[in-house]
Design a protein around this motif. Structure first.
Motif, PDB file in Angstrom:
ATOM      1  N   VAL A 297       0.869  -1.176   0.000  1.00 50.48           N
ATOM      2  CA  VAL A 297       0.000   0.000   0.000  1.00 50.48           C
ATOM      3  C   VAL A 297       0.904   1.223   0.000  1.00 50.48           C
ATOM      4  O   VAL A 297       1.746   1.371   0.887  1.00 50.48           O
ATOM      5  N   THR A 298       0.754   2.068  -1.006  1.00 56.72           N
ATOM      6  CA  THR A 298       1.610   3.251  -1.124  1.00 56.72           C
ATOM      7  C   THR A 298       0.824   4.512  -0.808  1.00 56.72           C
ATOM      8  O   THR A 298      -0.354   4.634  -1.156  1.00 56.72           O
ATOM      9  N   GLU A 299       1.502   5.425  -0.137  1.00 53.43           N
ATOM     10  CA  GLU A 299       0.931   6.751   0.084  1.00 53.43           C
ATOM     11  C   GLU A 299       2.047   7.781   0.033  1.00 53.43           C
ATOM     12  O   GLU A 299       3.212   7.460   0.262  1.00 53.43           O
ATOM     13  N   ARG A 300       1.660   8.997  -0.290  1.00 51.49           N
ATOM     14  CA  ARG A 300       2.630  10.092  -0.359  1.00 51.49           C
ATOM     15  C   ARG A 300       3.000  10.548   1.051  1.00 51.49           C
ATOM     16  O   ARG A 300       2.287  10.253   2.012  1.00 51.49           O
ATOM     17  N   PRO A 301       4.067  11.304   1.187  1.00 52.90           N
ATOM     18  CA  PRO A 301       4.448  11.812   2.511  1.00 52.90           C
ATOM     19  C   PRO A 301       3.357  12.659   3.177  1.00 52.90           C
ATOM     20  O   PRO A 301       3.293  12.722   4.397  1.00 52.90           O
ATOM     21  N   ASP A 302       2.472  13.275   2.375  1.00 48.79           N
ATOM     22  CA  ASP A 302       1.384  14.071   2.962  1.00 48.79           C
ATOM     23  C   ASP A 302       0.195  13.211   3.399  1.00 48.79           C
ATOM     24  O   ASP A 302      -0.814  13.721   3.867  1.00 48.79           O
ATOM     25  N   GLY A 303       0.314  11.890   3.254  1.00 51.99           N
ATOM     26  CA  GLY A 303      -0.739  10.987   3.715  1.00 51.99           C
ATOM     27  C   GLY A 303      -1.752  10.596   2.665  1.00 51.99           C
ATOM     28  O   GLY A 303      -2.614   9.756   2.915  1.00 51.99           O
ATOM     29  N   PHE A 304      -1.673  11.166   1.461  1.00 54.58           N
ATOM     30  CA  PHE A 304      -2.619  10.828   0.407  1.00 54.58           C
ATOM     31  C   PHE A 304      -2.337   9.427  -0.112  1.00 54.58           C
ATOM     32  O   PHE A 304      -1.224   9.128  -0.528  1.00 54.58           O
ATOM     33  N   ARG A 305      -3.343   8.557  -0.050  1.00 49.53           N
ATOM     34  CA  ARG A 305      -3.169   7.181  -0.514  1.00 49.53           C
ATOM     35  C   ARG A 305      -3.107   7.165  -2.030  1.00 49.53           C
ATOM     36  O   ARG A 305      -3.959   7.726  -2.702  1.00 49.53           O
ATOM     37  N   MET A 306      -2.093   6.496  -2.561  1.00 51.23           N
ATOM     38  CA  MET A 306      -1.935   6.443  -4.002  1.00 51.23           C
ATOM     39  C   MET A 306      -2.394   5.126  -4.584  1.00 51.23           C
ATOM     40  O   MET A 306      -3.000   5.098  -5.638  1.00 51.23           O
ATOM     41  N   GLY A 307      -2.084   4.006  -3.946  1.00 59.73           N
ATOM     42  CA  GLY A 307      -2.465   2.748  -4.561  1.00 59.73           C
ATOM     43  C   GLY A 307      -2.171   1.546  -3.710  1.00 59.73           C
ATOM     44  O   GLY A 307      -1.578   1.631  -2.636  1.00 59.73           O
ATOM     45  N   CYS A 308      -2.609   0.420  -4.225  1.00 62.15           N
ATOM     46  CA  CYS A 308      -2.416  -0.858  -3.559  1.00 62.15           C
ATOM     47  C   CYS A 308      -2.012  -1.865  -4.636  1.00 62.15           C
ATOM     48  O   CYS A 308      -2.708  -2.018  -5.633  1.00 62.15           O
ATOM     49  N   HIS A 309      -0.873  -2.495  -4.450  1.00 63.62           N
ATOM     50  CA  HIS A 309      -0.344  -3.430  -5.432  1.00 63.62           C
ATOM     51  C   HIS A 309      -0.317  -4.836  -4.850  1.00 63.62           C
ATOM     52  O   HIS A 309       0.242  -5.043  -3.777  1.00 63.62           O
ATOM     53  N   GLN A 310      -0.900  -5.785  -5.551  1.00 58.46           N
ATOM     54  CA  GLN A 310      -0.779  -7.181  -5.149  1.00 58.46           C
ATOM     55  C   GLN A 310       0.457  -7.748  -5.839  1.00 58.46           C
ATOM     56  O   GLN A 310       0.645  -7.551  -7.038  1.00 58.46           O
ATOM     57  N   VAL A 311       1.310  -8.428  -5.071  1.00 56.28           N
ATOM     58  CA  VAL A 311       2.536  -8.995  -5.623  1.00 56.28           C
ATOM     59  C   VAL A 311       2.605 -10.480  -5.304  1.00 56.28           C
ATOM     60  O   VAL A 311       2.121 -10.932  -4.263  1.00 56.28           O
ATOM     61  N   ARG A 312       3.200 -11.234  -6.208  1.00 54.95           N
ATOM     62  CA  ARG A 312       3.446 -12.668  -6.005  1.00 54.95           C
ATOM     63  C   ARG A 312       4.765 -12.799  -5.275  1.00 54.95           C
ATOM     64  O   ARG A 312       5.763 -12.192  -5.680  1.00 54.95           O
ATOM     65  N   LEU A 313       4.801 -13.559  -4.198  1.00 57.46           N
ATOM     66  CA  LEU A 313       6.003 -13.691  -3.384  1.00 57.46           C
ATOM     67  C   LEU A 313       6.919 -14.788  -3.923  1.00 57.46           C
ATOM     68  O   LEU A 313       6.473 -15.695  -4.620  1.00 57.46           O
ATOM     69  N   MET A 314       8.176 -14.687  -3.568  1.00 58.17           N
ATOM     70  CA  MET A 314       9.178 -15.664  -3.994  1.00 58.17           C
ATOM     71  C   MET A 314       8.968 -16.980  -3.250  1.00 58.17           C
ATOM     72  O   MET A 314       8.477 -16.995  -2.114  1.00 58.17           O
ATOM     73  N   ALA A 315       9.390 -18.066  -3.868  1.00 61.90           N
ATOM     74  CA  ALA A 315       9.330 -19.373  -3.227  1.00 61.90           C
ATOM     75  C   ALA A 315      10.315 -19.418  -2.058  1.00 61.90           C
ATOM     76  O   ALA A 315      11.338 -18.715  -2.060  1.00 61.90           O
ATOM     77  N   HIS A 316      10.011 -20.253  -1.083  1.00 66.73           N
ATOM     78  CA  HIS A 316      10.849 -20.400   0.103  1.00 66.73           C
ATOM     79  C   HIS A 316      12.303 -20.692  -0.275  1.00 66.73           C
ATOM     80  O   HIS A 316      13.239 -20.065   0.247  1.00 66.73           O
TER      81      HIS A 316
END
Length: 177
Positions: free
Chosen positions: A115-134
């Motif tokens: 979840v990304t937001e700017r330093p002023d607190g404005f939410r910019m987005g949410c990215h779903q990512v696939r995680l690496m294998a163990h």
């Protein structure tokens, strides 16, 4: 002692306003989550976990939610000027997954959210990512350890931007640094 009715009404109104403000802030934080997690239960926040074995991985999670299926889902909060994720975020979350699973024995999703937001607190987005294998996380951690004790040679990157931010840029002989 007699209470002034105006003071009682004023205190009551202030309490209602504070309650509304607190609930709206809580709703706002929840709205920043991906839809899957808006009704999920927050299980861990800012907790340190560690795996054991030939390679020990310690990781501090930002947030971990239990979704409707009972699976733990990692959420990383990032304050940035741009709405984007980096490969280093995926590595960080993958290490968190390894440490969390080893420490708790719980099932952790093979995907996570940034979840990304700017330093002023404005939410910019949410990215779903696939995680690496163990195994890939362990391999990466092993290589990192060998790099620090100079048992293996570092490899170059295809990104000049990554090189410019590297701690070893002064001792590097790549043409773009």
């Amino acid at each position: 002692m007699r209470l002034d009715p105006a003071a009682v009404i004023g205190v009551g109104a202030l309490a209602v306003i504070l309650l509304w403000w607190w609930r709206s802030r809580s709703d706002l934080r929840r709205a920043r989550l991906p839809p899957e997690l808006r009704s999920a239960c927050l299980v861990y926040a800012e907790c340190l976990f560690q795996s054991t074995g030939p390679v020990s991985i310690s990781a501090r999670v930002d947030r971990v939610y239990r979704n409707a299926a009972g699976v733990l889902v990692l959420v990383e909060l990032k304050t940035r000027e741009t709405n984007r994720m980096y490969q280093s975020d995926v590595i960080e979350l993958s290490a968190q997954r390894v440490a969390l699973m080893a420490h708790t024995g719980d099932v952790v999703a093979d995907y996570a959210y940034i979840v990304t937001e700017r330093p002023d607190g404005f939410r910019m987005g949410c990215h779903q990512v696939r995680l690496m294998a163990h195994a890939d996380v362990i391999s990466l951690a092993t290589r990192r350890g060998k790099l620090f004790v100079e048992r293996v040679e570092p490899q170059t990157t295809c990104s000049s931007g990554v090189c410019r931010k590297c701690a070893f840029v002064q001792s590097c002989d790549l043409p773009w640094v």
